[in-house]
Design a protein around this motif. Structure first.
Motif, PDB file in Angstrom:
ATOM      1  N   ALA A  15      44.888   5.820 -11.058  1.00 28.27           N
ATOM      2  CA  ALA A  15      45.261   5.145 -12.187  1.00 28.27           C
ATOM      3  C   ALA A  15      44.452   5.603 -13.461  1.00 28.27           C
ATOM      4  O   ALA A  15      44.769   5.847 -14.561  1.00 28.27           O
ATOM      5  CB  ALA A  15      45.425   3.517 -11.859  1.00 28.27           C
ATOM      6  N   PHE A  16      43.225   5.561 -13.208  1.00 29.86           N
ATOM      7  CA  PHE A  16      42.170   5.999 -14.285  1.00 29.86           C
ATOM      8  C   PHE A  16      42.548   7.005 -14.810  1.00 29.86           C
ATOM      9  O   PHE A  16      42.310   7.377 -15.980  1.00 29.86           O
ATOM     10  CB  PHE A  16      41.020   5.678 -13.645  1.00 29.86           C
ATOM     11  CG  PHE A  16      39.689   6.067 -14.478  1.00 29.86           C
ATOM     12  CD1 PHE A  16      39.031   5.204 -15.571  1.00 29.86           C
ATOM     13  CD2 PHE A  16      39.011   7.313 -14.473  1.00 29.86           C
ATOM     14  CE1 PHE A  16      38.432   5.432 -16.469  1.00 29.86           C
ATOM     15  CE2 PHE A  16      37.819   7.495 -15.303  1.00 29.86           C
ATOM     16  CZ  PHE A  16      37.644   6.841 -16.332  1.00 29.86           C
ATOM     17  N   LEU A  71      53.492   6.546 -13.521  1.00 34.44           N
ATOM     18  CA  LEU A  71      54.236   5.930 -12.266  1.00 34.44           C
ATOM     19  C   LEU A  71      53.467   6.467 -11.007  1.00 34.44           C
ATOM     20  O   LEU A  71      53.835   5.477 -10.344  1.00 34.44           O
ATOM     21  CB  LEU A  71      55.640   6.265 -12.268  1.00 34.44           C
ATOM     22  CG  LEU A  71      56.585   5.574 -13.361  1.00 34.44           C
ATOM     23  CD1 LEU A  71      57.987   6.213 -13.342  1.00 34.44           C
ATOM     24  CD2 LEU A  71      56.797   4.123 -12.756  1.00 34.44           C
ATOM     25  N   VAL A  72      53.101   7.482 -10.816  1.00 37.81           N
ATOM     26  CA  VAL A  72      52.633   8.077  -9.588  1.00 37.81           C
ATOM     27  C   VAL A  72      51.739   7.076  -8.882  1.00 37.81           C
ATOM     28  O   VAL A  72      51.759   6.935  -7.553  1.00 37.81           O
ATOM     29  CB  VAL A  72      52.152   9.592  -9.642  1.00 37.81           C
ATOM     30  CG1 VAL A  72      51.519  10.224  -8.413  1.00 37.81           C
ATOM     31  CG2 VAL A  72      53.105  10.529 -10.398  1.00 37.81           C
ATOM     32  N   ALA A  83      55.021   0.295 -17.099  1.00 38.85           N
ATOM     33  CA  ALA A  83      54.279  -0.900 -17.184  1.00 38.85           C
ATOM     34  C   ALA A  83      54.648  -1.953 -16.119  1.00 38.85           C
ATOM     35  O   ALA A  83      53.828  -2.743 -15.352  1.00 38.85           O
ATOM     36  CB  ALA A  83      54.299  -1.402 -18.537  1.00 38.85           C
ATOM     37  N   ILE A  84      56.150  -2.093 -15.943  1.00 42.18           N
ATOM     38  CA  ILE A  84      56.558  -3.060 -14.826  1.00 42.18           C
ATOM     39  C   ILE A  84      56.092  -2.569 -13.584  1.00 42.18           C
ATOM     40  O   ILE A  84      55.485  -3.293 -12.921  1.00 42.18           O
ATOM     41  CB  ILE A  84      57.962  -3.048 -14.704  1.00 42.18           C
ATOM     42  CG1 ILE A  84      58.502  -3.676 -16.291  1.00 42.18           C
ATOM     43  CG2 ILE A  84      58.523  -3.857 -13.903  1.00 42.18           C
ATOM     44  CD1 ILE A  84      60.119  -3.570 -16.444  1.00 42.18           C
ATOM     45  N   MET A  85      56.068  -1.237 -13.148  1.00 42.52           N
ATOM     46  CA  MET A  85      55.579  -0.965 -11.883  1.00 42.52           C
ATOM     47  C   MET A  85      54.099  -1.069 -11.728  1.00 42.52           C
ATOM     48  O   MET A  85      53.493  -1.230 -10.541  1.00 42.52           O
ATOM     49  CB  MET A  85      55.810   0.772 -11.718  1.00 42.52           C
ATOM     50  CG  MET A  85      57.128   1.177 -11.625  1.00 42.52           C
ATOM     51  SD  MET A  85      58.069   0.264 -10.116  1.00 42.52           S
ATOM     52  CE  MET A  85      57.136   1.245  -8.618  1.00 42.52           C
ATOM     53  N   GLY A  86      53.209  -0.861 -12.980  1.00 44.65           N
ATOM     54  CA  GLY A  86      51.897  -1.386 -12.814  1.00 44.65           C
ATOM     55  C   GLY A  86      51.700  -2.735 -12.540  1.00 44.65           C
ATOM     56  O   GLY A  86      50.760  -2.783 -11.694  1.00 44.65           O
ATOM     57  N   ILE A 126      55.061  13.234 -24.178  1.00 44.05           N
ATOM     58  CA  ILE A 126      54.751  11.791 -24.006  1.00 44.05           C
ATOM     59  C   ILE A 126      55.650  11.153 -22.935  1.00 44.05           C
ATOM     60  O   ILE A 126      54.948  10.247 -22.170  1.00 44.05           O
ATOM     61  CB  ILE A 126      54.583  10.989 -25.299  1.00 44.05           C
ATOM     62  CG1 ILE A 126      53.891   9.837 -25.044  1.00 44.05           C
ATOM     63  CG2 ILE A 126      56.040  10.612 -25.656  1.00 44.05           C
ATOM     64  CD1 ILE A 126      52.361  10.090 -24.870  1.00 44.05           C
ATOM     65  N   CYS A 127      56.929  11.603 -22.716  1.00 46.90           N
ATOM     66  CA  CYS A 127      57.604  10.908 -21.753  1.00 46.90           C
ATOM     67  C   CYS A 127      57.151  11.408 -20.230  1.00 46.90           C
ATOM     68  O   CYS A 127      57.326  10.742 -19.395  1.00 46.90           O
ATOM     69  CB  CYS A 127      59.079  11.501 -21.836  1.00 46.90           C
ATOM     70  SG  CYS A 127      60.193  10.712 -20.928  1.00 46.90           S
ATOM     71  N   PHE A 128      56.779  12.680 -20.118  1.00 45.36           N
ATOM     72  CA  PHE A 128      56.197  13.154 -18.964  1.00 45.36           C
ATOM     73  C   PHE A 128      54.942  12.377 -18.728  1.00 45.36           C
ATOM     74  O   PHE A 128      54.648  12.090 -17.500  1.00 45.36           O
ATOM     75  CB  PHE A 128      55.969  14.517 -19.270  1.00 45.36           C
ATOM     76  CG  PHE A 128      55.297  15.085 -17.842  1.00 45.36           C
ATOM     77  CD1 PHE A 128      55.947  15.525 -16.750  1.00 45.36           C
ATOM     78  CD2 PHE A 128      53.524  15.424 -17.745  1.00 45.36           C
ATOM     79  CE1 PHE A 128      55.277  15.825 -15.836  1.00 45.36           C
ATOM     80  CE2 PHE A 128      53.250  16.022 -16.711  1.00 45.36           C
ATOM     81  CZ  PHE A 128      53.810  16.049 -15.564  1.00 45.36           C
ATOM     82  N   LEU A 129      54.065  12.111 -19.664  1.00 43.15           N
ATOM     83  CA  LEU A 129      53.019  11.453 -19.287  1.00 43.15           C
ATOM     84  C   LEU A 129      53.060  10.013 -18.755  1.00 43.15           C
ATOM     85  O   LEU A 129      52.487   9.399 -17.859  1.00 43.15           O
ATOM     86  CB  LEU A 129      52.127  11.402 -20.522  1.00 43.15           C
ATOM     87  CG  LEU A 129      51.315  12.555 -20.945  1.00 43.15           C
ATOM     88  CD1 LEU A 129      50.450  12.296 -22.102  1.00 43.15           C
ATOM     89  CD2 LEU A 129      50.449  13.409 -20.037  1.00 43.15           C
TER      90      LEU A 129
END
Length: 1500
Positions: free
Chosen positions: A145-146, A32-33, A109-112, A24-27
């Motif tokens: 993002a989708f 972020l990408v 989330a912040i980057m989003g 989940i951490c990788f996801l």
């Protein structure tokens, strides 16, 4: 704590043995990408773009072009930002439950959030640059993002994570949002074809934005700018540098113009007319028409209002949650253990139990609530303005088609039309403004009661019942308030009428020393007005009191009931949440009375409008063959107005034409073409069904002059109007020849009332001049040309204009006249009698066939020739008089011009210095405010300030006590005993404080109104007395309208507008200050944020006040021309229709309507600009207070108190600024009044004691003039120089001289109306300069040129001091030869005299003035050109009376004709202020070269 992306407390955090996707951490890292990609791509483009535009001040709005899905994109992006905020919050709260920092929970989330913000900025820049190809980067971002979010959601689903957990729910929502944004981007590609297509679509900006004159950009800007009115910044800031004018606000967008909205409403109304066409008893529904035309924006506004009202309940709920969390020991989160991660998952309930989350949600809810509320206000106001514009156009269109009989027979008066325009349309507009409240308020009330019931149970219903039961009282007060206002208006009208009479007759009043009598009359009416104003003030106070006291009473009833009915202790969360809910509940109930009142008024207005719209119209004018209507054209010259305000789109124009242009029938071929107009077997009526004109068979020859003559009331005017189609045709036909070049129709009782209408060079034109002169409020040139090109021809009306110019040009002329001496010039004559044609033919025909009629005309011609000579002589005298008035103050005028030039120079200098201008325009008039407050008296001012401070202190004490009462465990000093006693003590103190608060609410509202009333009373009293005692020169140099304006508009503002504004301002300011004080006391860290918030508030109010003031002035100044245009049109309806200028006048009306609407729209947008900013400031205060209180600790009683007051600030911050701006404008009235109070008064005191003057002085009438020098003011040249003369008792003295020689100045010197700076006048041994002014003027008599009578009785006009008996008054009337006439009047001496004496002829009025002079029994009578404006017969009577009744008195006659003073004992001849000749008339005539001889020869 160590930072790590996946945390340091789990050794399996970086384990990817099960595959990358299983971690989940990788996801989270994968998520972020897309965000990094977007930032990496867009930042260079944004910076390059901004860099390339750095040379430009601003991208011009003609490049603004919204891409497809513009609004949807903004809504989705804002939703995405909100979801990102929730994701950040969830991540941070979840991270707080772990031992080490897990960045992967909130960093993506912040980057989003940053990426979403960047995406909308990037999109906005691309859109304003109209370069869609760069949107490809956004498309790629939404796809990435989708995909990444979908992978994460699929992983959650595979692992069986429930959707009730917040993180999963957020992920699912974001997948949907990214998908929708991707679809929007695909739609842009599909429509614009900017990529993947060979032929990209080229789109132009909206038509409005291609017009540089359109500056109202609300419909065209993006959603964020719409919501925050960011586009208004330019205007608001520019207002500091220079005043906002019509040029600055530009034109309305096409969709908002009156013409566009008129077409929509007209379509809807026509549909309604078709529906009821088969039902004669039914009328078309204006309500349904309005709904069809403007229903959609009203529904949109209502939606916004519902959302705002629902979000409004977030405040009380969040307060309850935050305070509850302090007293709740339950854990803040629940862990959900899973088999694949150590991170906790939160439910939404757990998430909302976090204080900081609640604080942020409260902030966001407030921002959204205020945004939706302001959007709702704006949409309703814009729709209301559009409706008003459409209704005005409909009313105007109807006016132009109104049947003339409707106006002439009194069925539709000018007053009714003016009321429709000025009142009824505004009532409907205001109803539309308040319309959403009708269906939003019930929902708000029901929701509020439900939430209160959930909080407090049945006790809440008691409080709600108090509010509901007191609501009808508010409605009753509102009704009484309206009645009191109407009563005040009636007294105000009466007072203005009397003041107007005083100002018009001020010279006479001063000369007779009657100014104090008339002043007392005005003061008596003012006292009645003030009594009515006291009632108005009382009901206003009660209204304010009810609004402030109802929440206190409701809270008192609820909490006392709860304390005794419920066994549980009242908690802080319950108390302050319910307190906040009660405040929310009061607002709709308070508004309900207003909305109901406006709804009733709107129903009445619609009824009146319906009656007007279905009233009779003139018939089809197809009989005017070939006469084409003029197209809609812009007016050539309208200074200050924007150019043509009409839609340039052809379809709309063609729609308009289909409405406006009457259907024309093909021209009929006539067998005989030697006539212009022919009436056969004509019977015409004014709508009563009875024929006014009967058996009319006439023809008007082509290219000749036809005169229509006859006695008064024989139907001459009606015949012309029948020809023009203004009358109802009962039988017969009117034929207009196809071959007429031009027809002139002149309806003229006296030939000189012919309005020289312009030469309409287009074929088949008709010109018409009515008997009653009708002029437009425009230049002389525009009145003459009447919309046609100016042709410089200076023609005398009858000789040159009619006889030569029109006849020589072979124009057909029809002239109705009483001037029979011109019959010899007529080619054709029509004689009328009793509504029928008596004779028709040439003058020779009538001489041959009707000798009796011809001889009768001949007798009348001789009499009229004599009157003509007299009229010419009188005209010459009037001209001289005007020249004298112009010459009276030559130096003064010059000095005034110089002063104006200096002021202009000063203004120019100020324009160069921007800081000076800003300082002057942003400065509040504090000195004027202080002057107003002190006018109310220091006692009332002190009482007002003290009661206000005490009231707000008590209200704070009520809330503070509630905090102490509900805070369990706190130490109370007053009530610290056992429980039953403690409860009783708490309730008792709370009840006492609440009772004191309610009483003080009433006291404060009464003191403010009473102080305002006292100030109004004192200011009006001082103004009236100052004006009455002012020097006569002040009235000669100050326009009457300007003085009257101080007593009308300015006094009305001081009476009725300043007190409620002052009350509202003081209440809002003290509420905000007390709120800041309470928050600072409850949470001291809040004070750190005070400075930046205070600075922001200062600049917002500073910039708004200036712009608001300018826009209010623009709104006021653009209303009057619009109302005047409607009045002018109704008055000149026949002329406009005869000239066929309806389209030109419609165009003018549309321009004036749009000009007023754009000013009002900008004012509304400026108000929204302010309110959005102050609301957002309030939201920041709430956030700061909430965060500060949470971080401080568990003083939950004070926390609730602080948050409650923080919410209060949100409501009142904008009212502080709005009221401050209103007060600044209203203080202008006080400043104007005060400018008159600084004027110097006449010196009424004398150096001689009254007792030293004999009671019968002057008894002999001896006058000595010794070296007299007179001037009108200290800085002006003398008008009389070293005059020496001696007049024996009883002598008849004549004074003459050319215009400006100083003869009238001498008459004023006798009454000390001018400055005697050297020499003296001695009357019967007493120097008049030593006498008190009242005494001097009351002992002399004067008859002025213009006869002045006042409204009242004949007795009052002769003897306003009531000193004379009836016998003395009858004697005076008998001498003036008026006794028989007065005896015949109902009431005799008490017969009514109308305003200005209009119910008497000019000659009779002058004889009344003679009787008035005789009543005074003074031994000296001065006649100042008393016969200049009366006829010869009355002049002979006047001269005869003077020679007999005043035989033993000294009479000084200032002659306008030298022939009047040839019999005088002594003649004084003046030239340039110097007495050049003094002797008897006979002796002076012996000097052939003398000035007197010259004047006699030239009859001057």
């Amino acid at each position: 704590m160590d930072l790590a992306f996946c945390g340091n407390d789990d050794r399996f955090a970086y384990n990817i043995s099960g595959g990358l996707v299983s971690n989940i951490c990788f996801l989270d890292a994968l998520n972020l990408v897309p965000h990094v990609f977007l930032l990496f791509i867009t930042f260079p483009i944004l910076f390059i773009g901004w860099g390339s535009q750095s040379s430009k001040v601003q991208i011009h709005h003609n490049t603004w072009l919204h891409f497809p899905g513009h609004n949807l994109r903004w809504i989705l992006t804002f939703t995405l930002l909100f979801v990102h905020v929730c994701e950040i919050g969830e991540g941070i709260v979840s991270d707080g439950k772990l031992n080490t920092r897990h960045l992967h929970l909130f960093l993506p989330a912040i980057m989003g959030f940053v990426a979403a913000t960047t995406s909308i900025i990037y999109y906005h820049n691309i859109e304003t640059s109209n370069f869609p190809k760069l949107l490809l980067a956004l498309f790629v971002y939404w796809v990435m993002a989708f995909v990444t979010k979908t992978i994460k959601l699929v992983k959650y689903c595979q692992d069986g994570i429930d959707f009730t957990l917040l993180r999963v729910c957020i992920t699912g929502i974001m997948v949907v949002l990214y998908g929708l944004l991707m679809a929007v981007e695909i739609n842009v590609i599909r429509v614009r074809k900017y990529v993947f297509f060979t032929n990209p679509q080229k789109v132009k900006p909206p038509e409005d934005l291609q017009d540089l004159g359109v500056r109202f950009l609300q419909p065209f800007v993006n959603l964020l700018s719409k919501a925050t009115y960011w586009w208004m910044n330019t205007l608001i800031i520019t207002a500091h540098k220079k005043p906002v004018d019509l040029k600055a606000i530009g034109k309305l967008p096409i969709a908002m113009r009156a013409l566009t909205n008129y077409v929509c409403l007209k379509d809807a109304y026509e549909e309604q007319k078709k529906k009821v066409a088969d039902h004669p008893n039914r009328v078309p529904s204006i309500w349904l028409a309005m709904y069809r035309a403007f229903g959609r924006p009203i529904l949109l506004s209502s939606t916004f209002r519902y959302l705002a009202d629902l979000l409004g309940f977030a405040g009380p709920l969040c307060i309850s949650g935050i305070v509850q969390s302090f007293s709740d020991d339950s854990p803040n989160a629940t862990n959900a253990t899973t088999n694949f991660t150590t991170a906790p998952f939160l439910t939404s309930r757990d998430f909302l139990k976090t204080n900081y989350v609640l604080a942020v949600l409260l902030f966001l809810a407030l921002i959204l609530q205020r945004t939706f509320l302001q959007a709702s206000y704006y949409v309703t106001i814009e729709t209301g303005i559009n409706l008003r514009g459409a209704l005005l156009a409909m009313i105007y269109n109807k006016i132009l088609r109104l049947s003339t009989s409707n106006l002439s027979m009194g069925e539709m008066t000018l007053g009714q039309i003016n009321n429709l325009v000025a009142i009824e349309t505004n009532q409907l507009m205001w109803f539309l403004f308040l319309c959403p409240n009708l269906w939003a308020m019930p929902v708000q009330i029901i929701m509020g009661v439900i939430l209160l019931y959930n909080l407090l149970g049945q006790s809440a219903l008691v409080g709600a019942a108090v509010i509901v039961l007191l609501a009808p009282i508010q409605y009753f007060i509102a009704t009484k308030l309206a009645e009191a206002q109407k009563s005040t208006l009636d007294y105000s009208t009466e007072r203005l009428k009397k003041t107007n009479e005083i100002l018009k007759g001020i010279k006479l009043l001063k000369l007779y020393s009657w100014e104090h009598i008339f002043c007392h009359s005005v003061e008596d009416t003012r006292m009645k007005e003030l009594t009515s104003l006291k009632t108005f003030a009382l009901y206003t106070s009660l209204s304010i009191f009810m609004n402030a006291a109802i929440p206190i009473a409701a809270v008192l009833a609820t909490f006392v009931t709860y304390a005794y009915a419920e066994e549980k202790q009242l908690t802080t969360a319950q108390a302050f949440a319910s307190l906040s809910l009660f405040h929310i509940l009061v607002t709709p109930l308070f508004l309900l009375s207003t909305v109901v009142r406006f709804a009733v008024k709107a129903i009445i207005s619609v009824q009146k409008l319906n009656e007007f719209l279905i009233s009779d119209e003139i018939g089809d004018d197809s009989w005017r063959n070939g006469d084409r209507a003029l197209p809609y054209e812009p007016c050539e010259k309208h200074p200050g107005l924007h150019p043509k305000a009409i839609n340039r789109k052809q379809p709309l124009r063609s729609q308009l034409d289909s409405y406006e242009q009457p259907r024309r029938t093909p021209s009929r071929h006539m067998d005989v073409n030697d006539y212009a107009i022919k009436v056969t077997n004509g019977y015409f009526s004014w709508g009563s069904g009875l024929a006014t004109l009967s058996n009319i068979d006439i023809r008007i020859p082509t290219g000749q002059m036809t005169m229509i003559v006859g006695q008064v009331g024989c139907g001459k005017s009606s015949l012309l109007l029948a020809i023009l189609g203004e009358m109802q045709t009962l039988e017969g036909k009117v034929h207009w020849s196809r071959y007429v070049f031009e027809v002139r129709i002149c309806l003229s009782a006296a030939t000189n009332s012919f309005t020289s209408a312009s030469s309409l060079r287009n074929r088949y034109s008709v010109a018409y001049a009515a008997q009653k002169p009708w002029l437009l409020n425009a230049t002389v040139e525009e009145n003459i040309t009447f919309g046609s090109p100016f042709n410089k021809q200076s023609d005398h009306l009858m000789q040159e204009g009619i006889l030569k110019f029109l006849k020589d040009d072979k124009r057909t002329l029809v002239l109705v006249t009483h001037k029979l001496q011109y019959l010899t010039h007529a080619d054709w004559i029509i004689a009328m009698k009793d509504g029928m044609v008596l004779r028709e033919g040439t003058l020779k025909d009538i001489q041959t066939n009707d000798i009796e009629l011809y001889e009768h005309w001949k007798t009348l011609m001789n009499r009229q020739d004599q009157e003509l000579e007299k009229d010419m002589e009188a005209d010459q005298t009037t001209l001289e008089r005007k020249t004298l008035r112009r010459a009276m103050y030559p130096r003064e005028s010059k000095a005034q011009l110089e002063d104006e030039d200096e002021e202009e120079e000063e203004e120019d200098e100020e324009d160069d210095n921007m800081s000076t201008v800003m300082r002057l325009r942003t400065k509040m008039p504090w000195k004027t405010c202080w002057l107003y407050l002190t006018s109310g008296g220091f006692l009332l001012l002190s009482l007002m300030v003290f009661s206000k401070l005490l009231k707000h202190s008590v209200i704070i004490a009520i809330d503070y006590w509630l905090a102490q009462w509900t805070s369990v465990g706190t130490n109370q000093t007053l009530c610290s005993t056992e429980e039953p006693t403690r409860k009783t003590c708490n309730v008792a103190v709370f009840s006492i404080l609440s009772g004191a608060g309610i009483v003080l609410c009433l006291v404060t509202s009464l003191t403010v109104e009473w102080m305002g009333l006292t100030a109004a009373k004192n200011l009006h009293h001082d103004l009236l007395n100052k004006i009455i005692l002012g020097p006569i020169r002040f009235f000669d140099t100050t326009p009457l309208g300007l003085i009257l304006n101080r007593f009308s508009a300015d006094t009305n503002i001081i009476d009725q507008h300043i007190p409620p504004t002052l009350e509202s301002l003081s209440r809002s300011t003290l509420l905000c200050l007390s709120a800041i004080g309470i928050i600072s006391y409850a949470t001291p860290p809040f004070m750190v944020a005070l400075l930046p918030l205070g600075i922001a508030f200062y600049f917002i109010q500073k910039y708004f006040r200036v712009a608001s003031k300018d826009l209010q002035e623009l709104d006021d100044s653009t209303q009057l021309p619009l109302l005047c245009h409607f009045s002018e049109t109704a008055e000149g309806l026949t002329t406009i229709r005869a000239f066929r200028h309806e389209p030109r006048f419609k165009q003018r009306m549309l321009e004036l309507t749009d000009t007023n609407n754009i000013a009002y729209l900008f004012l509304s947008a400026a108000n929204r600009w302010l309110e959005v900013r102050t609301d957002y400031l309030g939201a920041f205060i709430v956030l700061t207070a909430a965060v500060a209180s949470i971080s401080q600790g568990p003083m939950y009683g004070l926390v609730g108190l602080g948050l409650l007051y923080a919410l209060t600030i949100t409501n009142y911050l904008n009212w502080v600024v709005r009221n401050l701006a209103d007060l600044e404008v209203q203080m202008g009235a006080v400043k104007k009044v005060n400018s008159f109070l600084n004027m110097e008064s006449e010196n009424y005191e004398g150096t001689m004691d009254v007792s030293q003057v004999p009671k019968d002085w002057p008894q002999e009438g001896e006058i000595k003039i010794e070296n007299l020098c007179v001037r009108y003011e200290n800085n002006l040249k003398p008008v009389l120089k070293h005059v020496k003369a001696y007049i024996k008792p009883g002598q008849k003295v004549g004074i003459c001289g050319r215009t400006g020689s100083g003869k009238s100045s001498l008459s004023l010197a006798f009454f000390r109306m001018v400055d005697i700076f050297d020499g003296r006048i001695i009357i019967d041994g007493i120097d008049i300069s030593k006498l008190p002014l009242d005494m001097l003027r009351s002992r002399l008599s004067i008859i002025l040129q213009d006869p002045i009578l006042f409204s009242g009785s004949i007795r009052f006009n002769l003897d306003p001091e009531c000193k004379c008996t009836d016998d003395m008054l009858w004697e005076a009337l008998e001498i003036a030869q008026l006794k028989n006439m007065v005896k015949s009047l109902p009431g005799g001496l008490d017969a009514v005299v109308t305003e200005g004496g209009e119910n008497f002829s000019v000659g009779q009025r002058q004889l009344f003035c003679l009787a008035r002079a005789f009543v005074r029994k003074s031994s000296i009578l001065i006649m100042d050109e008393a016969t200049a404006s009366i006829d010869m017969a009355t002049e002979n009577i006047l001269q005869k009376v003077v020679m007999t009744a005043f035989a033993d008195r000294t009479v000084v006659t200032i002659a306008h004709r030298v022939s009047q003073i040839l019999d005088a004992d002594i003649v004084l001849v003046f030239s340039d202020g110097v007495l050049v000749e003094c002797d008897s008339a006979a002796n002076l005539l012996l000097n052939k070269d003398g000035l007197f001889t010259t004047l006699v020869k030239t009859n001057k």
